[in-house]
Design a protein around this motif. Structure first.
Motif, PDB file in Angstrom:
ATOM      1  N   UNK A   9       0.848  -1.192   0.000  1.00 26.79           N
ATOM      2  CA  UNK A   9       0.000   0.000   0.000  1.00 26.79           C
ATOM      3  C   UNK A   9       0.886   1.245   0.000  1.00 26.79           C
ATOM      4  N   UNK A  10       0.331   2.405  -0.309  1.00 24.07           N
ATOM      5  CA  UNK A  10       1.119   3.634  -0.210  1.00 24.07           C
ATOM      6  C   UNK A  10       1.721   3.836   1.179  1.00 24.07           C
ATOM      7  N   UNK A  11       0.934   3.565   2.231  1.00 20.09           N
ATOM      8  CA  UNK A  11       1.451   3.732   3.590  1.00 20.09           C
ATOM      9  C   UNK A  11       2.658   2.839   3.817  1.00 20.09           C
ATOM     10  N   UNK A  12       2.567   1.595   3.390  1.00 17.26           N
ATOM     11  CA  UNK A  12       3.680   0.663   3.595  1.00 17.26           C
ATOM     12  C   UNK A  12       4.916   1.095   2.815  1.00 17.26           C
ATOM     13  N   UNK A  13       4.715   1.615   1.603  1.00 20.26           N
ATOM     14  CA  UNK A  13       5.851   2.098   0.824  1.00 20.26           C
ATOM     15  C   UNK A  13       6.556   3.256   1.523  1.00 20.26           C
ATOM     16  N   UNK A  14       5.779   4.155   2.098  1.00 20.23           N
ATOM     17  CA  UNK A  14       6.374   5.302   2.778  1.00 20.23           C
ATOM     18  C   UNK A  14       7.029   4.876   4.090  1.00 20.23           C
ATOM     19  N   UNK A  15       6.402   3.932   4.790  1.00 20.74           N
ATOM     20  CA  UNK A  15       6.931   3.466   6.067  1.00 20.74           C
ATOM     21  C   UNK A  15       8.324   2.862   5.949  1.00 20.74           C
ATOM     22  N   UNK A  16       8.614   2.223   4.824  1.00 21.35           N
ATOM     23  CA  UNK A  16       9.872   1.488   4.684  1.00 21.35           C
ATOM     24  C   UNK A  16      11.071   2.357   5.040  1.00 21.35           C
ATOM     25  N   UNK A  17      11.107   3.566   4.488  1.00 22.76           N
ATOM     26  CA  UNK A  17      12.256   4.437   4.742  1.00 22.76           C
ATOM     27  C   UNK A  17      12.380   4.770   6.221  1.00 22.76           C
ATOM     28  N   UNK A  18      11.246   4.973   6.881  1.00 24.99           N
ATOM     29  CA  UNK A  18      11.264   5.299   8.303  1.00 24.99           C
ATOM     30  C   UNK A  18      11.702   4.108   9.145  1.00 24.99           C
ATOM     31  N   UNK A  19      11.226   2.917   8.786  1.00 23.21           N
ATOM     32  CA  UNK A  19      11.622   1.716   9.510  1.00 23.21           C
ATOM     33  C   UNK A  19      13.110   1.438   9.359  1.00 23.21           C
ATOM     34  N   UNK A  20      13.642   1.665   8.154  1.00 21.15           N
ATOM     35  CA  UNK A  20      15.079   1.457   7.929  1.00 21.15           C
ATOM     36  C   UNK A  20      15.923   2.423   8.745  1.00 21.15           C
ATOM     37  N   UNK A  21      15.345   3.583   9.049  1.00 22.34           N
ATOM     38  CA  UNK A  21      16.056   4.561   9.866  1.00 22.34           C
ATOM     39  C   UNK A  21      15.915   4.273  11.359  1.00 22.34           C
ATOM     40  N   UNK A  22      15.170   3.208  11.706  1.00 23.14           N
ATOM     41  CA  UNK A  22      15.077   2.796  13.099  1.00 23.14           C
ATOM     42  C   UNK A  22      13.853   3.279  13.846  1.00 23.14           C
ATOM     43  N   UNK A  23      12.884   3.868  13.144  1.00 25.90           N
ATOM     44  CA  UNK A  23      11.682   4.356  13.823  1.00 25.90           C
ATOM     45  C   UNK A  23      10.790   3.189  14.238  1.00 25.90           C
ATOM     46  N   UNK A  24      10.102   3.286  15.365  1.00 26.54           N
ATOM     47  CA  UNK A  24       9.122   2.257  15.735  1.00 26.54           C
ATOM     48  C   UNK A  24       8.010   2.184  14.693  1.00 26.54           C
ATOM     49  N   UNK A  25       7.425   1.006  14.546  1.00 27.55           N
ATOM     50  CA  UNK A  25       6.418   0.792  13.506  1.00 27.55           C
ATOM     51  C   UNK A  25       5.236   1.753  13.646  1.00 27.55           C
ATOM     52  N   UNK A  26       4.765   1.973  14.872  1.00 28.15           N
ATOM     53  CA  UNK A  26       3.614   2.864  15.067  1.00 28.15           C
ATOM     54  C   UNK A  26       3.954   4.293  14.655  1.00 28.15           C
TER      55      UNK A  26
END
Length: 228
Positions: free
Chosen positions: A103-120
Motif C-alpha cells: 500500500x502507499x502507507x507501507x511504501x512510505x513506512x519502509x524508509x522510516x523503519x530502515x532509519x530505526x523508527x518504531x512501527x507505530x
C-alpha cells in the motif's frame, strides 16, 4: 542535527570525477541553504546522474568535497555514510521505485523503519504525509495514477524529515496535468519543510520554477538565471 544559520545544507567544492579519460565533473561548485531550490539541466551524458550519485555519497569524487550538513561524505565510513544518508537526504526517482504490491502507507513506512523508527511512529508519519498530499491510503500502489505514485515517492523521501531533498527527472514519466501537480508539490517543499531541494530535469518549464537554475556544462555548474 540542525544547521547553524551560516551553515549551508549542501556544499560542493571543486568536485572532480571522471570515467576512463572522460571528465564528467570538472571542478563543480554549489552551495545551497535550507529553504532554497535549485534545478540542474544538461544534455544526456553531461554528468547529471553522476552529480546526484556524488550528492548521495554513492560515488566518491576524485578530488574536491561534497558536504551535507557539514559532513564531507568522502570521509565517512560506509556504515556512517548510510546512517548520514538516511537521516539527512531524501531521494525522489523518475519512476518512483515503489513496491507495487504494498500500500502507499507501507511504501512510505519502509524508509522510516530502515532509519530505526518504531512501527507505530512510522505508520503515523506516513499517513500524515499521504493525507497532506491527497493520496488514498488503502488503494494498492499499482492501482494509483502516475501522479499519485510520484506523490507517494515524495512522501517516502520526506518521511525522515531530510534537510536535503534530491529529485531525478521526477516529472519525466508524467503527462502534463500530473507533471504540473508534482512540480507544484516538489517546489513547495523547501518552504513548507525547510529543506534544500535539488531537481535534475530535462524540462525547462520544471527547471524554471527553481530559485536558482543551473546548467551542467563541461563538468561545471553554470548559473543560467535567477528564476524569481
Amino acid at each position: 542535527m540542525t544547521p547553524p544559520p551560516t551553515q549551508p545544507v549542501l556544499r560542493l567544492s571543486d568536485v572532480v570525477y571522471g570515467v576512463a579519460e572522460r571528465r564528467l565533473l570538472a571542478g563543480a561548485d554549489l552551495t545551497v541553504p535550507a529553504g532554497r531550490s535549485v534545478s540542474v539541466m544538461g544534455p544526456s551524458g553531461s554528468g547529471k546522474s553522476t552529480l546526484l550519485m556524488c550528492l548521495m555519497g554513492l560515488i566518491r569524487p576524485a578530488s574536491g568535497r561534497v558536504e551535507v550538513m557539514g559532513e564531507d561524505l568522502a570521509r565517512l565510513s560506509s556504515r556512517a555514510l548510510a546512517a548520514h544518508r538516511r537521516r539527512h537526504i531524501g531521494m525522489v526517482f523518475q519512476f518512483g521505485e515503489l513496491l507495487p504490491e504494498l500500500t502507499p502507507v507501507e511504501n512510505v513506512m519502509i524508509a522510516s523503519l530502515l532509519a530505526g523508527a518504531p512501527a507505530d511512529t512510522a505508520r503515523s508519519r506516513a499517513q500524515e504525509l499521504l493525507d497532506g498530499l491527497g493520496v488514498p491510503h488503502r488503494t494498492a500502489t499499482h492501482d494509483l495514477s502516475g501522479g499519485e505514485r510520484q506523490r507517494v515517492a515524495v512522501a517516502r523521501a520526506l518521511v525522515n524529515t531530510p534537510e536535503l531533498l534530491l529529485a531525478d527527472e521526477p516529472t519525466g514519466s508524467l503527462d502534463g496535468e500530473h507533471r504540473e501537480a508534482v512540480a507544484d508539490l516538489l517546489f513547495s517543499t523547501p518552504r513548507e519543510h525547510g529543506c534544500a531541494l535539488i531537481v535534475v530535469t530535462h524540462d525547462p518549464a520544471v527547471a524554471s520554477r527553481a530559485d536558482v537554475r543551473l546548467h551542467l556544462h563541461e563538468g561545471r555548474l553554470v548559473q543560467v538565471e535567477e528564476a524569481r
